[in-house]
Design a protein around this motif. Structure first.
Motif, short mmCIF file in Angstrom:
data_model
loop_
_atom_site.label_atom_id
_atom_site.label_comp_id
_atom_site.label_asym_id
_atom_site.label_seq_id
_atom_site.Cartn_x
_atom_site.Cartn_y
_atom_site.Cartn_z
N SER A 79 0.81 -1.24 0.00
CA SER A 79 0.00 0.00 0.00
C SER A 79 0.83 1.27 0.00
O SER A 79 0.32 2.34 0.36
N ASN A 80 2.08 1.21 -0.43
CA ASN A 80 2.94 2.38 -0.29
C ASN A 80 3.84 2.56 -1.52
O ASN A 80 4.81 1.84 -1.70
N PHE A 81 3.51 3.56 -2.35
CA PHE A 81 4.34 3.90 -3.50
C PHE A 81 5.37 4.98 -3.17
O PHE A 81 6.22 5.29 -4.00
N GLY A 82 5.26 5.58 -1.98
CA GLY A 82 6.22 6.59 -1.59
C GLY A 82 6.03 7.90 -2.34
O GLY A 82 4.93 8.22 -2.81
N GLU A 83 7.11 8.64 -2.48
CA GLU A 83 7.07 9.97 -3.11
C GLU A 83 7.25 9.81 -4.62
O GLU A 83 8.27 10.21 -5.19
N VAL A 84 6.25 9.28 -5.24
CA VAL A 84 6.32 9.01 -6.68
C VAL A 84 5.59 10.11 -7.43
O VAL A 84 4.58 10.66 -6.96
N GLY A 85 6.12 10.49 -8.58
CA GLY A 85 5.44 11.47 -9.41
C GLY A 85 4.46 10.80 -10.35
O GLY A 85 4.39 9.57 -10.47
N GLY A 86 3.66 11.61 -11.04
CA GLY A 86 2.73 11.05 -11.99
C GLY A 86 1.48 10.49 -11.33
O GLY A 86 1.08 10.89 -10.25
N VAL A 87 0.87 9.52 -12.03
CA VAL A 87 -0.40 8.95 -11.61
C VAL A 87 -0.27 7.44 -11.50
O VAL A 87 0.39 6.80 -12.33
N ALA A 88 -0.88 6.89 -10.46
CA ALA A 88 -0.96 5.42 -10.33
C ALA A 88 -2.42 5.02 -10.57
O ALA A 88 -3.34 5.53 -9.93
N TRP A 89 -2.60 4.09 -11.54
CA TRP A 89 -3.93 3.54 -11.80
C TRP A 89 -3.98 2.16 -11.15
O TRP A 89 -3.27 1.24 -11.57
N LEU A 90 -4.78 2.03 -10.10
CA LEU A 90 -4.91 0.76 -9.39
C LEU A 90 -6.16 0.05 -9.90
O LEU A 90 -7.26 0.62 -9.92
N VAL A 91 -5.98 -1.21 -10.30
CA VAL A 91 -7.06 -1.96 -10.95
C VAL A 91 -7.26 -3.28 -10.22
O VAL A 91 -6.29 -3.99 -9.90
N TRP A 92 -8.52 -3.61 -9.94
CA TRP A 92 -8.82 -4.91 -9.35
C TRP A 92 -10.25 -5.33 -9.74
O TRP A 92 -11.08 -4.51 -10.11
N ASP A 93 -10.46 -6.64 -9.68
CA ASP A 93 -11.77 -7.23 -10.01
C ASP A 93 -12.50 -7.60 -8.73
O ASP A 93 -11.90 -7.98 -7.73
N VAL A 94 -13.82 -7.50 -8.81
CA VAL A 94 -14.66 -7.84 -7.67
C VAL A 94 -15.76 -8.78 -8.16
O VAL A 94 -16.46 -8.49 -9.15
N GLU A 95 -15.91 -9.91 -7.48
CA GLU A 95 -16.99 -10.86 -7.77
C GLU A 95 -17.98 -10.79 -6.61
O GLU A 95 -17.63 -11.08 -5.45
N VAL A 96 -19.21 -10.39 -6.91
CA VAL A 96 -20.23 -10.21 -5.87
C VAL A 96 -21.19 -11.38 -5.91
O VAL A 96 -21.84 -11.64 -6.94
N ALA A 97 -21.26 -12.10 -4.82
CA ALA A 97 -22.21 -13.20 -4.71
C ALA A 97 -23.63 -12.64 -4.55
O ALA A 97 -23.80 -11.55 -4.00
N PRO A 98 -24.63 -13.38 -5.00
CA PRO A 98 -26.01 -12.87 -4.86
C PRO A 98 -26.38 -12.52 -3.43
O PRO A 98 -27.09 -11.54 -3.17
N SER A 99 -25.86 -13.30 -2.49
CA SER A 99 -26.20 -13.04 -1.08
C SER A 99 -25.54 -11.79 -0.55
O SER A 99 -25.95 -11.25 0.50
N ALA A 100 -24.49 -11.30 -1.22
CA ALA A 100 -23.76 -10.12 -0.75
C ALA A 100 -24.14 -8.85 -1.49
O ALA A 100 -23.56 -7.79 -1.25
N ALA A 101 -25.07 -8.94 -2.41
CA ALA A 101 -25.46 -7.75 -3.17
C ALA A 101 -26.05 -6.70 -2.24
O ALA A 101 -26.73 -7.02 -1.26
N GLY A 102 -25.74 -5.44 -2.55
CA GLY A 102 -26.23 -4.35 -1.71
C GLY A 102 -25.19 -3.27 -1.55
O GLY A 102 -24.35 -3.05 -2.43
N GLU A 103 -25.21 -2.61 -0.40
CA GLU A 103 -24.33 -1.46 -0.17
C GLU A 103 -22.96 -1.92 0.32
O GLU A 103 -22.85 -2.70 1.27
N TRP A 104 -21.93 -1.39 -0.36
CA TRP A 104 -20.54 -1.60 0.03
C TRP A 104 -19.82 -0.26 -0.07
O TRP A 104 -20.29 0.66 -0.73
N LEU A 105 -18.68 -0.18 0.60
CA LEU A 105 -17.89 1.05 0.58
C LEU A 105 -16.47 0.73 0.12
O LEU A 105 -15.90 -0.30 0.52
N VAL A 106 -15.92 1.59 -0.73
CA VAL A 106 -14.49 1.56 -1.03
C VAL A 106 -13.84 2.64 -0.18
O VAL A 106 -14.19 3.82 -0.28
N ASP A 107 -12.93 2.25 0.67
CA ASP A 107 -12.29 3.17 1.62
C ASP A 107 -10.79 3.22 1.31
O ASP A 107 -10.08 2.22 1.44
#
Length: 579
Positions: A79-107
């Motif tokens: 979780s630490n890129f340090g004092e880096v210039g420019g932009v970091a594009w962070l990409v990840w996939d999420v699989e939501v089970a039917p039972s977990a559908a609803g409100e979630w937060l990205v923090d």
């Protein structure tokens, strides 16, 4: 004490080295999908994401999606890129089970990011997009939280999430997916701890300012600078300031963290110079400490006027942070070796604070993982150092109190010496004149004050026959006898070679004054035992009454002296009333 401090410093510095040596290198993981189901309330995204680094900061979301085949697992500590210039594009996939559908937060749990913009795609279609970061006012953010939180309403299926991160400071990006209920629970605990830390810092600040106002010792003002700067930095660094105080004043967030560190360093320079009394032992080093404080002040002004940037001020603050300690350490060490108790606490505080500074420097430079421990260790260590400094100030207050008590004791002793007859221990003329004034001011016709002037008869033959040592013994005995005839609140004084004065208050009438005079006369005439045998002396006493004969001690003594002279002419060894 010396051994204990040495052990403390050794353990603390060893801990710093262990943290530094154990810093995380590029993690090896295979990005996969975050699976959300009913068994989970929180998912750490870092092990699942991949990253694209864009140096020119010109890509749009479409450009980033076009470069997805180039994404790689981040080769940096967690979780630490340090004092880096420019932009970091962070990409990840999420699989939501039917039972977990609803409100979630990205923090995104690092408050000091300028930009943290989230895009959510499902089946190649953009379903949600959020702008977030320090560049937005609190009212413009998706949620008014201290960290960068974005609410999602997820249905069952697979999502692609893209987080664009850009900042002028350190790029620390602890990202998690969490349920609203779980985040609320964790945030309440975090707010409680941050409130407690802020309250302690605020209490230390108010206490030091109160002591400065009360004692007029600049050391407390310098401590207030230090604790105020460090406390305000933590308040801003942890996102509490943006959430609760200056939510819509963006310029505050742009300058406050390095500005607060600079204020804290200014306070450290001046506090250590004062607390260690460096000027008295090394004037040159003391001047250097003040030059360091001046340099930080100039840097602070350049930051506030926009001449230097946030990152430049941060680099200077990071460089200057340990200079006060390094400069003052040799003197502190010598004072500690000589048994200075306060310096031992300063060294313990330095050891703890150095541990926090080392971890913070490694954190913001991207050399160690961003974990709850590393992100809060500087806050804990700076608070601990401030507490140690508070102990030092307590010792300083105790020293000042002891010095004041000693001065008061010495003053009272000197005053007693100045007001007391050295031979007999009763008042002298100076002491009599000062002590008689309040008694005479209280004199009333129903509460007279008698002033008795006593001159010994037959004292010179005692000196001639037995010597001056015997004469001194007689004077001491007479003073004691006179004191035994009156109350403790009354006065006995020796104002000449064999002349005494007794001042007696609360006399109902002249008859009471005569009875006291007779007692004084009889006490003097009783035989006195000496080493060479017994002797006896007599006395002639003249007295005046206040307020009948006046209320000025000089005038009353003159009246009593006239009465005494009349008694001498009439045959001595008698009591005479003035007038």
């Amino acid at each position: 004490m010396a051994v204990a401090v040495g052990r403390w410093l050794g353990l603390l510095l060893a801990g710093c080295l262990l943290v530094a040596v154990a810093r995380a290198e590029g993690p090896v993981h295979a990005p996969g999908a975050a699976l959300l189901d009913t068994r989970q309330t929180e998912v750490d995204v870092w092990p699942l994401l991949s990253v694209l680094i864009e140096e020119r900061a010109v890509w749009t979301l479409s450009d980033a999606l076009a470069h997805l085949p180039e994404r790689r697992a981040p080769q940096v500590p967690t979780s630490n890129f340090g004092e880096v210039g420019g932009v970091a594009w962070l990409v990840w996939d999420v699989e939501v089970a039917p039972s977990a559908a609803g409100e979630w937060l990205v923090d995104v749990g690092y408050p000091s990011l300028d930009h943290a913009d989230l895009s959510v795609l499902k089946d190649g279609q953009l379903t949600a997009q959020f702008r977030n970061g320090d560049w937005l006012r609190l009212s413009e953010r998706p949620l008014p939280t201290r960290t960068h939180v974005m609410p999602l309403n997820l249905s069952a299926g697979r999502y692609l999430m893209v987080l664009r991160v850009q900042t002028s400071g350190s790029m620390i990006v602890p990202v998690r997916l969490t349920t609203p209920q779980h985040r609320q629970f964790q945030e309440e605990r975090a707010q409680m701890l941050q409130g407690l830390a802020t309250g302690v810092m605020l209490s230390l600040l108010i206490y030091s300012l109160a002591q400065w106002y009360s004692l007029r010792d600049r050391m407390f003002a310098y401590y207030a600078l230090g604790v105020g700067g460090v406390g305000a930095f933590q308040f801003a660094f942890q996102g509490m300031g943006m959430q609760h105080v200056w939510g819509n004043a963006l310029w505050v967030s742009e300058v406050l963290p390095p500005a607060c560190i600079l204020v804290g360093v200014i306070g450290a320079f001046l506090f250590l110079d004062r607390a260690l009394e460096i000027r008295s032992t090394s004037p040159r080093l003391s001047r250097l400490m003040r030059v360091g404080a001046l340099a930080c002040t100039v840097t602070l002004l350049l930051l506030l006027t926009g001449v230097i940037t946030y990152r430049e001020a941060q680099q200077i603050a990071k460089l200057m942070g340990q200079v006060p300690t390094l400069l003052a350490l040799p003197i502190a060490w010598r004072r500690w070796r000589r048994g200075d108790r306060a310096t031992g606490y300063i060294l313990i505080g330095w050891g703890i604070y150095t541990a926090g500074v080392v971890v913070l420097a490694l954190l913001i430079s991207g050399r160690i993982p961003a974990t709850p421990l590393t992100m809060h260790l500087f806050q804990v260590s700076s608070l601990a150092e401030m507490v140690m400094w508070q102990v030092v100030m307590g010792i300083r207050i105790d020293t000042l109190r002891r010095a004041a008590e000693q001065d008061r004791h010495d003053g009272e002793r000197l005053r007693r010496l100045a007001d007391t007859d050295a031979l007999t221990g009763v008042l002298n003329r100076r002491g009599l004149e000062g002590a008689a004034v309040p008694m005479l001011q209280r004199a009333r016709p129903a509460a007279l004050v008698g002033v008795y002037l006593i001159d010994l008869d037959g004292f010179k033959p005692v000196n001639d026959r037995h010597g001056h040592h015997a004469g001194d013994s007689v004077l001491i005995e007479i003073a004691a006898r006179l004191g035994a005839q009156v109350r403790q609140a009354d006065l006995v004084a020796r104002i000449g070679g064999d002349e005494f004065v007794v001042v007696v208050g609360e006399l109902r009438d002249e008859a009471a004054a005569v009875r006291i005079g007779d007692k004084l006369l009889q006490s003097v005439q009783a035989p006195i035992s000496l080493e060479g045998g017994a002797c006896s002396v007599g006395a002639t006493i003249g007295f005046a009454l206040a307020p009948t004969d006046g209320t000025d001690i000089g005038h009353l003594l003159a009246q009593a002296d006239q009465a005494l002279y009349a008694g001498k002419l009439a045959g001595k060894r008698q009591l005479r009333r003035a007038g």
